[in-house]
Design a protein around this motif. Structure first.
Motif, PDB file in Angstrom:
ATOM      1  N   ALA B 162       6.143  -3.559 -13.377  1.00  0.00           N
ATOM      2  CA  ALA B 162       7.477  -3.666 -13.991  1.00  0.00           C
ATOM      3  C   ALA B 162       7.449  -3.158 -15.425  1.00  0.00           C
ATOM      4  O   ALA B 162       8.407  -2.532 -15.888  1.00  0.00           O
ATOM      5  N   ALA B 163       6.337  -3.387 -16.113  1.00  0.00           N
ATOM      6  CA  ALA B 163       6.221  -2.904 -17.498  1.00  0.00           C
ATOM      7  C   ALA B 163       6.328  -1.377 -17.529  1.00  0.00           C
ATOM      8  O   ALA B 163       6.959  -0.809 -18.426  1.00  0.00           O
ATOM      9  N   ALA B 164       5.745  -0.734 -16.545  1.00  0.00           N
ATOM     10  CA  ALA B 164       5.810   0.734 -16.505  1.00  0.00           C
ATOM     11  C   ALA B 164       7.150   1.223 -15.969  1.00  0.00           C
ATOM     12  O   ALA B 164       7.702   2.210 -16.460  1.00  0.00           O
ATOM     13  N   LEU B 165       7.696   0.531 -14.962  1.00  0.00           N
ATOM     14  CA  LEU B 165       8.921   1.012 -14.305  1.00  0.00           C
ATOM     15  C   LEU B 165      10.192   0.682 -15.079  1.00  0.00           C
ATOM     16  O   LEU B 165      11.231   1.313 -14.866  1.00  0.00           O
ATOM     17  N   SER B 166      10.118  -0.304 -15.969  1.00  0.00           N
ATOM     18  CA  SER B 166      11.343  -0.700 -16.663  1.00  0.00           C
ATOM     19  C   SER B 166      11.774   0.316 -17.729  1.00  0.00           C
ATOM     20  O   SER B 166      12.808   0.160 -18.349  1.00  0.00           O
ATOM     21  N   GLN B 167      10.988   1.375 -17.906  1.00  0.00           N
ATOM     22  CA  GLN B 167      11.451   2.458 -18.791  1.00  0.00           C
ATOM     23  C   GLN B 167      12.491   3.329 -18.080  1.00  0.00           C
ATOM     24  O   GLN B 167      13.124   4.174 -18.704  1.00  0.00           O
ATOM     25  N   PHE B 168      12.665   3.110 -16.768  1.00  0.00           N
ATOM     26  CA  PHE B 168      13.658   3.874 -16.007  1.00  0.00           C
ATOM     27  C   PHE B 168      14.881   2.993 -15.707  1.00  0.00           C
ATOM     28  O   PHE B 168      14.733   1.792 -15.469  1.00  0.00           O
ATOM     29  N   GLY B 169      16.043   3.613 -15.686  1.00  0.00           N
ATOM     30  CA  GLY B 169      17.267   2.852 -15.423  1.00  0.00           C
ATOM     31  C   GLY B 169      17.480   2.591 -13.941  1.00  0.00           C
ATOM     32  O   GLY B 169      18.049   1.576 -13.557  1.00  0.00           O
ATOM     33  N   ARG B 170      17.027   3.546 -13.090  1.00  0.00           N
ATOM     34  CA  ARG B 170      17.225   3.399 -11.636  1.00  0.00           C
ATOM     35  C   ARG B 170      15.889   3.606 -10.939  1.00  0.00           C
ATOM     36  O   ARG B 170      15.241   4.649 -11.123  1.00  0.00           O
ATOM     37  N   VAL B 171      15.502   2.620 -10.184  1.00  0.00           N
ATOM     38  CA  VAL B 171      14.160   2.631  -9.564  1.00  0.00           C
ATOM     39  C   VAL B 171      14.295   2.414  -8.056  1.00  0.00           C
ATOM     40  O   VAL B 171      15.107   1.598  -7.614  1.00  0.00           O
ATOM     41  N   GLY B 172      13.507   3.155  -7.285  1.00  0.00           N
ATOM     42  CA  GLY B 172      13.445   2.924  -5.841  1.00  0.00           C
ATOM     43  C   GLY B 172      12.113   2.268  -5.491  1.00  0.00           C
ATOM     44  O   GLY B 172      11.090   2.603  -6.090  1.00  0.00           O
ATOM     45  N   ILE B 173      12.151   1.311  -4.599  1.00  0.00           N
ATOM     46  CA  ILE B 173      10.893   0.696  -4.127  1.00  0.00           C
ATOM     47  C   ILE B 173      10.812   0.906  -2.617  1.00  0.00           C
ATOM     48  O   ILE B 173      11.733   0.549  -1.884  1.00  0.00           O
ATOM     49  N   LEU B 174       9.732   1.500  -2.177  1.00  0.00           N
ATOM     50  CA  LEU B 174       9.474   1.702  -0.746  1.00  0.00           C
ATOM     51  C   LEU B 174       8.295   0.808  -0.391  1.00  0.00           C
ATOM     52  O   LEU B 174       7.227   0.971  -0.971  1.00  0.00           O
ATOM     53  N   HIS B 175       8.516  -0.109   0.526  1.00  0.00           N
ATOM     54  CA  HIS B 175       7.410  -1.020   0.844  1.00  0.00           C
ATOM     55  C   HIS B 175       7.192  -1.112   2.336  1.00  0.00           C
ATOM     56  O   HIS B 175       8.130  -0.952   3.119  1.00  0.00           O
ATOM     57  N   GLU B 176       5.948  -1.368   2.721  1.00  0.00           N
ATOM     58  CA  GLU B 176       5.676  -1.579   4.145  1.00  0.00           C
ATOM     59  C   GLU B 176       6.270  -2.919   4.559  1.00  0.00           C
ATOM     60  O   GLU B 176       6.453  -3.810   3.721  1.00  0.00           O
ATOM     61  N   SER B 177       6.566  -3.031   5.866  1.00  0.00           N
ATOM     62  CA  SER B 177       7.307  -4.210   6.323  1.00  0.00           C
ATOM     63  C   SER B 177       6.398  -5.406   6.617  1.00  0.00           C
ATOM     64  O   SER B 177       6.724  -6.235   7.450  1.00  0.00           O
ATOM     65  N   THR B 178       5.261  -5.503   5.942  1.00  0.00           N
ATOM     66  CA  THR B 178       4.360  -6.643   6.119  1.00  0.00           C
ATOM     67  C   THR B 178       4.627  -7.673   5.014  1.00  0.00           C
ATOM     68  O   THR B 178       5.375  -7.396   4.065  1.00  0.00           O
ATOM     69  N   GLY B 179       3.969  -8.822   5.122  1.00  0.00           N
ATOM     70  CA  GLY B 179       4.117  -9.856   4.092  1.00  0.00           C
ATOM     71  C   GLY B 179       3.744  -9.325   2.718  1.00  0.00           C
ATOM     72  O   GLY B 179       4.422  -9.594   1.724  1.00  0.00           O
ATOM     73  N   TYR B 180       2.673  -8.550   2.676  1.00  0.00           N
ATOM     74  CA  TYR B 180       2.210  -7.970   1.413  1.00  0.00           C
ATOM     75  C   TYR B 180       3.292  -7.090   0.801  1.00  0.00           C
ATOM     76  O   TYR B 180       3.626  -7.197  -0.383  1.00  0.00           O
ATOM     77  N   GLY B 181       3.890  -6.229   1.629  1.00  0.00           N
ATOM     78  CA  GLY B 181       4.897  -5.299   1.126  1.00  0.00           C
ATOM     79  C   GLY B 181       6.177  -6.011   0.721  1.00  0.00           C
ATOM     80  O   GLY B 181       6.745  -5.736  -0.344  1.00  0.00           O
ATOM     81  N   VAL B 182       6.636  -6.939   1.565  1.00  0.00           N
ATOM     82  CA  VAL B 182       7.909  -7.629   1.301  1.00  0.00           C
ATOM     83  C   VAL B 182       7.797  -8.478   0.036  1.00  0.00           C
ATOM     84  O   VAL B 182       8.649  -8.407  -0.859  1.00  0.00           O
TER      85      VAL B 182
END
Lengths: 296, 400
Positions: B162-182
């Motif tokens: 989040a520290a790195a991504l919060s420099q962007f206004g719009r962020v996409g997250i692609l995650h695998e559908s496992t417990g780890y990803g969700v």
């Protein structure tokens, strides 16, 4: 055309064409023996893995693909001889081939894991890389997608011409209608059955190579989901119909992508099976299949 | 003949003597179940190799008070939770096993966590990321008494990402559908919004091994995302990166620690350049701290510059820390606990682990636990890396 829609449509058509190839492979054995080779997924995997292996040994990419296709064709013969024929000739259950073909597929997975490792292997770019594209109607179109589509459609059309316009094609048709009568007429039924399994395996191998190029990696578990989607495409199009395989594959591919894009990505995979259930409920013979009639 | 009660007692004692003696003088045994084979064996076989190095190193220096240590039960679960449960049952049935390591992956680890807590023997988690493994009743409640963790937890990783991504206004997250990803996606989304309340975060999921991610990617693109994070494993990340290229999608690309592994580098090839990822900081510093350098040297001496290590002898892959180094640290922590406790009894070992203070690990520089805090890896132990192409090699350079 809307970029969003176009991207989904192109990807859907491209992966749908691969499902169509798998469906056609399933159709082939269905014609000659009324069985389906559920080990198709493992043949897809093995062909892609062998291509990686042979390429890594210094073989040119085209030769590596060719060598792999020859090997999976030989395996197709083996499957017919040792998993399907005994199941069909045994006096017991007529569905033994389901377990034996699936079992052989799992065996191939195990062998691939033992000899190539269970990790994903990088699949080489054969003709184009993921960065190669052309502009079509002002849209960015990946050449990899186009190659997959072109190869799949060309193979399906060639096959259709073969069945409709050659003596061997007519012989396959005859075997599909009545193998015993075909035998009496002097048609080499046994050879045709063997040939259908070899050709079906080659189609699976081509599908494996095409889809591995899209993903970029291949591992021993590769192919299992794809053969299920190919099965859905075959049923949806009409079991035994080449045109049905093509239309079914494209429908499954495009509808999955559109649902994933416009509704939810979580529903992308499930929609194919919803289509299968719908097809079985409303039109069990599929879009281009004929209802089966049996005389008492 | 009459047999007196006294002679019976003496006889029983005499019969019991050899096994008592054996228990005192035999090897000290550890066990674990992990994905030693199957598509995820880079993690399971990785911790197995780390554990082997730790055991060999200990035995070379005379063991623990003269007793050798041994990996007595190492079983394969292929990252399948049910199999992990069966394996752990077998391991726990062996009363000679005094300490354990958790399986790779959150699914199998969550599946065995209650069992091992009920048993009471100490166990250390090398890789699984879900916070519920250590804190089943919430982060404000006490941890499982006998379960400790040195893995990159979702919480701390999400903070770093989040520290790195919060420099962007719009962020996409692609995650695998496992417990780890969700879980990971949810935590990162909350952490980004916590840092930047106006940020727009689009979250999409995919199934492991999907061969085409067009639908997910065009949805992220449609949301006008400026950056995208992938929470998943390396082979799927390669599919995503290639798919991005085919769709001409050019976003700042980030990966979670599990994604930036060898399959990603091999599968995506040159396209990996520019990818940023959060991972252990320990292997990115030059010179490395003592324990990290020692582990790296031991690994290279035993296994060479293989798939886990990478081709560059001077610069091992950063993922070596999470895939192998964490297994090495887990076994070393158990050995250290036995040394300090002077006992292999479970309550004594757990007490010693609770008192671990600034132990120098290979992957986490200073490992400390308290009865309330069973998670060793903190924010400062993570680094943000950028993948660069140098000649034919891909290198990860520490940026933050």
């Amino acid at each position: 055309m809307d970029d969003f829609f176009f991207s989904l449509l192109l990807a859907g058509i491209s992966v749908g064409a691969v499902y169509a190839l798998i469906a056609l492979g399933l159709n082939l054995t269905f014609w000659t023996t009324k069985t389906l080779n559920f080990g198709q997924g493992s043949l897809m995997m093995l062909c892609a893995m062998l291509t990686v292996f042979l390429s890594s040994q210094g073989l040119a990419a085209a030769l590596a693909v060719l060598g792999s296709l020859v090997l999976v064709a030989a395996l197709g013969m083996f499957i017919e001889r040792w998993t399907v024929r005994p199941a069909l000739t045994s006096s017991g259950g007529s569905m033994g081939w389901v377990v034996s073909t699936l079992g052989f597929g799992i065996f191939l997975q195990g062998m691939a894991a033992k000899y190539f490792g269970s990790q994903a292997m990088a699949f080489p770019d054969l003709v184009f890389t993921a960065q190669d594209f052309v502009t079509l109607f002002g849209q960015y179109v990946s050449l990899q997608y186009l190659v997959v589509l072109a190869v799949a459609v060309a193979l399906i059309l060639t096959f259709e011409i073969f069945v409709r316009c050659t003596v061997w094609g007519h012989a396959v048709h005859a075997v599909s209608l009545d193998p015993e009568l075909a035998l009496v007429q002097g048609i080499p039924v046994r050879r045709l059955i063997l040939g259908s399994f070899m050709l079906s395996s080659i189609l699976a191998g081509v599908a494996g190579v095409l889809i591995a190029q899209i993903g970029g990696t291949v591992d021993p578990a590769f192919g299992f989901d794809l053969v299920l989607l190919g099965f859905v495409a075959a049923v949806l199009g009409g079991m035994g119909s080449s045109l049905g395989a093509l239309v079914g594959g494209l429908l499954v591919g495009v509808i999955s992508k559109l649902v994933g894009g416009y509704v939810s990505t979580a529903a992308e995979h499930g929609i194919a099976f919803a289509l299968l259930m719908l097809a079985l409920a409303v039109r069990p013979q599929g879009l281009f299949g004929r209802p089966e009639v049996s005389k008492a | 003949m009459k047999i007196s009660r006294r002679s019976l007692t003496l006889g029983a004692a005499a019969l019991a003597m050899p096994s008592l003696a054996r228990a005192q003088s035999g090897t000290i045994k550890f066990g674990f179940t992990a994905a030693l084979t199957g598509p995820f064996n880079e993690f399971g076989e990785g911790i197995n190799r780390g554990a082997q190095i730790a055991v060999e190193e200990c035995n070379k220096t005379g063991g623990i008070n003269g007793r050798m240590v041994e990996l007595a039960e190492v079983l394969d679960d292929q990252l399948v939770p049910d199999r992990a449960v069966q394996n752990l049952r077998r391991i726990l049935d062996n009363r000679e096993i005094v300490g354990l390591m958790c399986p790779s992956g959150s699914g199998p680890t969550l599946a065995i966590a209650d069992m091992i807590q009920a048993d009471g023997r100490p166990i250390i988690n090398p890789q699984a990321q879900t916070p519920a493994i250590v804190y089943p009743h919430g982060l404000d409640k006490p941890p499982r008494p006998n379960l400790f963790s040195i893995s990159i937890g979702n919480l701390v990783e999400s903070e770093k990402l989040a520290a790195a991504l919060s420099q962007f206004g719009r962020v996409g997250i692609l995650h695998e559908s496992t417990g780890y990803g969700v879980t990971g996606a949810d935590l990162v989304r909350k952490a980004i919004i916590g840092r930047k309340p106006g940020a727009r975060v689009t979250v999409e999921s995919y199934n492991q091994r999907a061969q085409d991610m067009t639908a997910q990617l065009v949805r992220v693109q449609r949301a006008n995302a400026e950056a995208m994070l992938v929470i998943g494993l390396g082979a799927d990340f390669a599919v995503i990166r290639r798919n991005m290229s085919r769709l001409n999608i050019n976003l700042a690309l980030f990966g979670a620690a599990g994604a930036v592994t060898v399959p990603y580098i091999e599968g995506a090839g040159d396209l990996v350049a520019g990818t940023r990822a959060v991972n252990h900081a320990a292997f990115g510093h030059r010179p490395m701290h003592g324990a990290a350098q020692k582990f790296v040297d031991l690994y290279r001496a035993k296994f060479g510059t293989d798939r886990w290590y990478g081709p560059d002898a001077a610069n091992p892959l950063i993922s070596l820390a999470g895939t192998v180094g964490s297994g090495y640290d887990c076994i070393n922590l158990l050995i250290d606990a036995i040394r300090r406790a002077g006992s292999t009894a479970a309550p004594d070992m757990v007490r010693a682990l609770d008192q671990t203070k600034d132990y120098e690990g290979a992957t986490v520089r200073r490992i400390s636990f308290t009865p309330q805090d069973h998670v060793a890896l903190k924010l400062e132990d993570l680094g943000t890396y950028e993948m660069l192409k140098r000649g034919e090699r891909v290198v990860l350079e520490l940026r933050d």
